[in-house]
Design a protein around this motif. Structure first.
Motif, PDB file in Angstrom:
ATOM      1  N   LEU A   1       0.779  -1.077   0.041  1.00 51.73           N
ATOM      2  CA  LEU A   1      -0.032   0.180   0.064  1.00 51.73           C
ATOM      3  C   LEU A   1       0.770   1.175  -0.084  1.00 51.73           C
ATOM      4  CD1 LEU A   1      -3.162   0.074  -0.316  1.00 51.73           C
ATOM      5  CD2 LEU A   1      -3.218   0.343   2.171  1.00 51.73           C
ATOM      6  N   ASP A   2       1.186   1.685  -1.158  1.00 55.33           N
ATOM      7  CA  ASP A   2       2.029   2.878  -1.321  1.00 55.33           C
ATOM      8  C   ASP A   2       1.256   4.435  -1.354  1.00 55.33           C
ATOM      9  OD1 ASP A   2       4.805   3.831  -2.376  1.00 55.33           O
ATOM     10  OD2 ASP A   2       3.360   4.706  -3.591  1.00 55.33           O
ATOM     11  N   GLY A   3       1.747   5.162  -0.840  1.00 51.98           N
ATOM     12  CA  GLY A   3       1.005   6.367  -0.683  1.00 51.98           C
ATOM     13  C   GLY A   3       0.612   6.432   0.941  1.00 51.98           C
TER      14      GLY A   3
ATOM     15  N   ARG B   1       1.331  19.356 -10.853  1.00 49.33           N
ATOM     16  CA  ARG B   1       0.398  18.403 -10.383  1.00 49.33           C
ATOM     17  C   ARG B   1       1.002  17.556  -9.574  1.00 49.33           C
ATOM     18  NH1 ARG B   1      -2.645  21.114 -12.708  1.00 49.33           N
ATOM     19  NH2 ARG B   1      -4.374  20.737 -13.977  1.00 49.33           N
ATOM     20  N   TYR B   2       0.587  17.367  -7.995  1.00 51.41           N
ATOM     21  CA  TYR B   2       1.488  16.518  -7.173  1.00 51.41           C
ATOM     22  C   TYR B   2       0.472  15.779  -6.169  1.00 51.41           C
ATOM     23  CZ  TYR B   2       5.166  14.710  -4.171  1.00 51.41           C
ATOM     24  OH  TYR B   2       5.788  13.754  -3.251  1.00 51.41           O
ATOM     25  N   VAL B   3       0.290  14.517  -6.201  1.00 54.84           N
ATOM     26  CA  VAL B   3      -0.774  13.918  -5.524  1.00 54.84           C
ATOM     27  C   VAL B   3      -0.004  13.527  -4.047  1.00 54.84           C
ATOM     28  CG1 VAL B   3      -2.335  11.971  -5.101  1.00 54.84           C
ATOM     29  CG2 VAL B   3      -2.018  13.191  -7.295  1.00 54.84           C
TER      30      VAL B   3
ATOM     31  N   VAL C   1       6.580  17.293  -8.707  1.00 57.10           N
ATOM     32  CA  VAL C   1       7.463  17.072  -7.680  1.00 57.10           C
ATOM     33  C   VAL C   1       7.037  17.757  -6.462  1.00 57.10           C
ATOM     34  CG1 VAL C   1       8.608  19.266  -8.557  1.00 57.10           C
ATOM     35  CG2 VAL C   1      10.024  17.259  -7.680  1.00 57.10           C
ATOM     36  N   ASN C   2       7.654  17.205  -5.211  1.00 61.31           N
ATOM     37  CA  ASN C   2       7.261  17.804  -4.036  1.00 61.31           C
ATOM     38  C   ASN C   2       8.114  19.227  -3.898  1.00 61.31           C
ATOM     39  OD1 ASN C   2       6.786  18.801  -1.347  1.00 61.31           O
ATOM     40  ND2 ASN C   2       6.885  16.879  -0.654  1.00 61.31           N
ATOM     41  N   GLU C   3       7.526  20.610  -4.511  1.00 62.66           N
ATOM     42  CA  GLU C   3       8.416  21.774  -4.644  1.00 62.66           C
ATOM     43  C   GLU C   3       8.595  22.191  -2.917  1.00 62.66           C
ATOM     44  OE1 GLU C   3       6.198  23.480  -8.014  1.00 62.66           O
ATOM     45  OE2 GLU C   3       7.788  24.644  -7.474  1.00 62.66           O
TER      46      GLU C   3
ATOM     47  N   GLY D   1       9.037  13.445 -10.454  1.00 66.06           N
ATOM     48  CA  GLY D   1      10.426  13.109  -9.842  1.00 66.06           C
ATOM     49  C   GLY D   1      10.468  13.300  -8.488  1.00 66.06           C
ATOM     50  N   TYR D   2      11.226  12.188  -7.853  1.00 64.78           N
ATOM     51  CA  TYR D   2      11.604  12.619  -6.339  1.00 64.78           C
ATOM     52  C   TYR D   2      13.013  12.543  -6.091  1.00 64.78           C
ATOM     53  CZ  TYR D   2      10.402  12.981  -1.573  1.00 64.78           C
ATOM     54  OH  TYR D   2      10.130  13.480  -0.189  1.00 64.78           O
ATOM     55  N   PRO D   3      13.632  13.467  -6.489  1.00 65.28           N
ATOM     56  CA  PRO D   3      15.344  13.462  -6.456  1.00 65.28           C
ATOM     57  C   PRO D   3      15.882  13.333  -5.007  1.00 65.28           C
ATOM     58  CG  PRO D   3      14.530  15.855  -6.717  1.00 65.28           C
ATOM     59  CD  PRO D   3      13.130  14.933  -6.637  1.00 65.28           C
TER      60      PRO D   3
ATOM     61  N   TYR E   1      10.981  -1.912  -5.032  1.00 66.14           N
ATOM     62  CA  TYR E   1       9.538  -1.987  -5.100  1.00 66.14           C
ATOM     63  C   TYR E   1       8.761  -0.568  -5.488  1.00 66.14           C
ATOM     64  CZ  TYR E   1      10.583  -1.418  -0.008  1.00 66.14           C
ATOM     65  OH  TYR E   1      11.233  -1.038   0.878  1.00 66.14           O
ATOM     66  N   GLU E   2       9.709   0.384  -5.540  1.00 62.55           N
ATOM     67  CA  GLU E   2       9.202   1.680  -6.255  1.00 62.55           C
ATOM     68  C   GLU E   2       9.732   1.938  -7.521  1.00 62.55           C
ATOM     69  OE1 GLU E   2       7.072   3.972  -2.578  1.00 62.55           O
ATOM     70  OE2 GLU E   2       9.229   3.856  -2.557  1.00 62.55           O
ATOM     71  N   VAL E   3      11.061   2.253  -7.306  1.00 60.22           N
ATOM     72  CA  VAL E   3      11.756   2.855  -8.700  1.00 60.22           C
ATOM     73  C   VAL E   3      11.724   1.901  -9.682  1.00 60.22           C
ATOM     74  CG1 VAL E   3      13.954   3.671  -9.363  1.00 60.22           C
ATOM     75  CG2 VAL E   3      13.278   4.342  -7.266  1.00 60.22           C
TER      76      VAL E   3
ATOM     77  N   GLY F   1      17.645   9.507  -1.728  1.00 58.85           N
ATOM     78  CA  GLY F   1      16.329   9.652  -2.185  1.00 58.85           C
ATOM     79  C   GLY F   1      15.571   8.903  -1.032  1.00 58.85           C
ATOM     80  N   LYS F   2      14.334   9.153  -1.710  1.00 58.81           N
ATOM     81  CA  LYS F   2      13.404   8.637  -0.684  1.00 58.81           C
ATOM     82  C   LYS F   2      12.604   7.341  -1.239  1.00 58.81           C
ATOM     83  CE  LYS F   2       8.960   9.518   1.714  1.00 58.81           C
ATOM     84  NZ  LYS F   2       7.558  10.221   1.686  1.00 58.81           N
ATOM     85  N   LEU F   3      12.395   7.234  -2.420  1.00 58.26           N
ATOM     86  CA  LEU F   3      11.768   6.008  -2.899  1.00 58.26           C
ATOM     87  C   LEU F   3      12.507   4.885  -3.112  1.00 58.26           C
ATOM     88  CD1 LEU F   3       9.649   7.998  -5.792  1.00 58.26           C
ATOM     89  CD2 LEU F   3       9.029   7.474  -3.509  1.00 58.26           C
TER      90      LEU F   3
ATOM     91  N   SER G   1       1.302  10.504  -3.680  1.00 61.24           N
ATOM     92  CA  SER G   1       1.106   8.843  -3.949  1.00 61.24           C
ATOM     93  C   SER G   1       1.892   8.699  -5.252  1.00 61.24           C
ATOM     94  CB  SER G   1      -0.364   8.309  -4.026  1.00 61.24           C
ATOM     95  OG  SER G   1      -0.950   8.571  -2.829  1.00 61.24           O
ATOM     96  N   MET G   2       2.947   7.763  -4.986  1.00 62.43           N
ATOM     97  CA  MET G   2       3.616   7.686  -6.392  1.00 62.43           C
ATOM     98  C   MET G   2       2.970   6.931  -7.365  1.00 62.43           C
ATOM     99  SD  MET G   2       7.134   5.466  -6.893  1.00 62.43           S
ATOM    100  CE  MET G   2       8.294   5.779  -8.287  1.00 62.43           C
ATOM    101  N   VAL G   3       1.919   5.859  -7.111  1.00 65.52           N
ATOM    102  CA  VAL G   3       1.194   5.438  -7.949  1.00 65.52           C
ATOM    103  C   VAL G   3       0.286   6.496  -8.858  1.00 65.52           C
ATOM    104  CG1 VAL G   3      -1.046   3.783  -8.430  1.00 65.52           C
ATOM    105  CG2 VAL G   3       1.033   2.994  -6.785  1.00 65.52           C
TER     106      VAL G   3
HETATM  107  P1  FDP Z   1       4.168   7.980   1.474  1.00 69.75           P
HETATM  108  O1  FDP Z   1       5.400   8.419   2.115  1.00 69.75           O
HETATM  109  O2  FDP Z   1       2.730   8.699   1.489  1.00 69.75           O
HETATM  110  O3  FDP Z   1       4.129   6.440   1.596  1.00 69.75           O
HETATM  111  O4  FDP Z   1       7.411   6.313  -1.012  1.00 69.75           O
HETATM  112  C1  FDP Z   1       6.249   6.532  -0.413  1.00 69.75           C
HETATM  113  C2  FDP Z   1       5.561   7.714  -0.819  1.00 69.75           C
HETATM  114  O5  FDP Z   1       4.534   8.111  -0.209  1.00 69.75           O
HETATM  115  C3  FDP Z   1       5.208   7.790  -2.408  1.00 69.75           C
HETATM  116  O6  FDP Z   1       4.213   7.174  -2.865  1.00 69.75           O
HETATM  117  C4  FDP Z   1       5.134   9.063  -2.842  1.00 69.75           C
HETATM  118  O7  FDP Z   1       5.381   9.530  -4.090  1.00 69.75           O
HETATM  119  C5  FDP Z   1       6.225   9.829  -1.826  1.00 69.75           C
HETATM  120  O8  FDP Z   1       6.542   9.015  -0.796  1.00 69.75           O
HETATM  121  C6  FDP Z   1       5.654  11.193  -1.196  1.00 69.75           C
HETATM  122  O9  FDP Z   1       6.370  11.708  -0.672  1.00 69.75           O
HETATM  123  P2  FDP Z   1       6.560  13.208   0.182  1.00 69.75           P
HETATM  124  O10 FDP Z   1       5.303  13.286   0.923  1.00 69.75           O
HETATM  125  O11 FDP Z   1       7.867  13.640   0.677  1.00 69.75           O
HETATM  126  O12 FDP Z   1       6.153  14.118  -1.091  1.00 69.75           O
END
Ligand code: FDP
Length: 341
Positions: free
Chosen positions: A133-135, A250-252, A224-226, A270-272, A286-288, A280-282, A254-256
């Protein structure tokens, strides 16, 4: 008595009348039948993934009503423990995948260690890496979330182990994600393009609705998360400054959801890596990797800025990386900022 009109006795089956629906299982089977070495194992494995996605889709819809949001440790009316949605999703996928008998090794975002299927007789030739469950930050407010998965094959004639995971994304044989949004959609590639299947909840089947998804070479959206811009390195910062005057943002979060929009409309997500999250964060496995695979299969590009994202080799199962992905020309423009640096 009226004469029977033989000519009109049988209505011709018209494939355009909505009765020749391409379910995901039918499509995967057709792909397998076209390949001489296919055993049907991937079809069975994908059926297990479909089951997990259908289960999670139904729970996501009910989550606000039956206390699945928020923390664990609560009891429902029957006095049973209520599992948090991401924990529940993880258990469902793990059990369904193991029961398929087609997997030897599992890596989940929720589990610290990789899981080798205990019973050798239950082991199969695949390895699945997944984020059930991503996001997670979007779960409690009902915004689109998803499941992401990548599929590798165990290396021939060898005991399965860590070496099967310390490999580049080019070794994946399939990848996909399922988005739980205003509709539930599974995006899948088995290495021959990308197709989208929408869940018809009335019949519990994923039906092909987006055949052969192809990214436009250039889009009009950057994602991108500005809020993190001050931590970005110079090339990413300069790129965002260059596109923000000409593109929509546009930035939700949730990567999906962000990748789904990018696949359908084009543009760049992008999530640099940045000075706060140096790697990085991702997560790579199982994401990248799965998202980079889908984007490449749809004619786009995925990069860390300096190398193709699929060429990364993780050292640990939960390793992270910065990533930019989307329309080819947009990603190449981003890369040009790194080349100048
Ligand atoms: P989340 O932390 O809410 O689980 O890797 C998880 C992820 O979400 C991605 O789905 C999403 O693209 C990114 O992190 C969001 O991170 P930010 O809240 O730092 O923008």
């Amino acid at each position: 008595m009226a004469e029977i009109d033989n000519k009109n006795l049988f209505t011709k089956i018209n494939v355009g009348d909505g009765t020749d629906l391409m379910t995901m299982t039918r499509w995967v089977l057709a792909q397998q039948q076209a390949s001489a070495e296919a055993t049907g194992d991937l079809t069975i494995l994908l059926t297990a993934i479909q089951f997990g996605c259908k289960y999670v889709a139904s729970k996501v819809k009910q989550a606000g009503l039956i206390n699945l949001l928020g923390l664990t440790g609560e009891a429902n009316v029957q006095g049973e423990d209520v599992k948090k949605l991401d924990v529940l999703a993880n258990d469902i996928f793990r059990n369904s995948l193991i029961a398929s008998g087609k997997v030897s090794l599992l890596v989940s975002e929720e589990d610290e260690h990789a899981m080798v299927v205990e019973n050798p007789e239950q082991r199969g030739k695949y390895i699945v890496t997944f984020d059930p469950l991503d996001g997670s930050s979007n779960i409690d407010c009902g915004v689109s979330i998803g499941t992401i998965f990548g599929i590798f094959r165990v290396q021939d004639g060898e005991e399965v182990g860590m070496k099967d995971l310390i490999r580049s994304g080019r070794n994946m044989v399939a990848a996909g994600y399922c988005m739980y949004g205003s509709y539930c959609e599974m995006i899948l590639s088995v290495g021959s393009g990308v197709n989208g299947f929408t869940l018809d909840p009335a019949i519990g089947e994923f039906i092909m609705t987006h055949p052969n998804i192809t990214l436009p070479p250039r889009g009009k959206i950057y994602s991108v998360n500005e809020g993190n811009m001050k931590y970005f390195d110079e090339p990413s910062k300069n790129y965002v400054n260059a596109v923000k005057n000409k593109y929509s943002a546009r930035y939700v979060g949730s990567m999906v959801a962000d990748v789904h929009r990018t696949l359908l409309y084009g543009g760049i997500f992008g999530y640099p890596a940045d000075s706060k999250s140096k790697r990085g964060k991702l997560r790579i496995l199982y994401e990248v990797f799965p998202m980079a695979y889908l984007i490449e299969q749809a004619g786009g590009k995925a990069t860390t800025g300096t190398q193709s994202a699929l060429d990364l080799i993780p050292e640990h199962i939960h390793d992270r990386s910065g990533v930019w992905l989307g329309s080819k020309e947009d990603v190449e423009e981003l890369e040009s900022f790194y080349k100048q640096a």
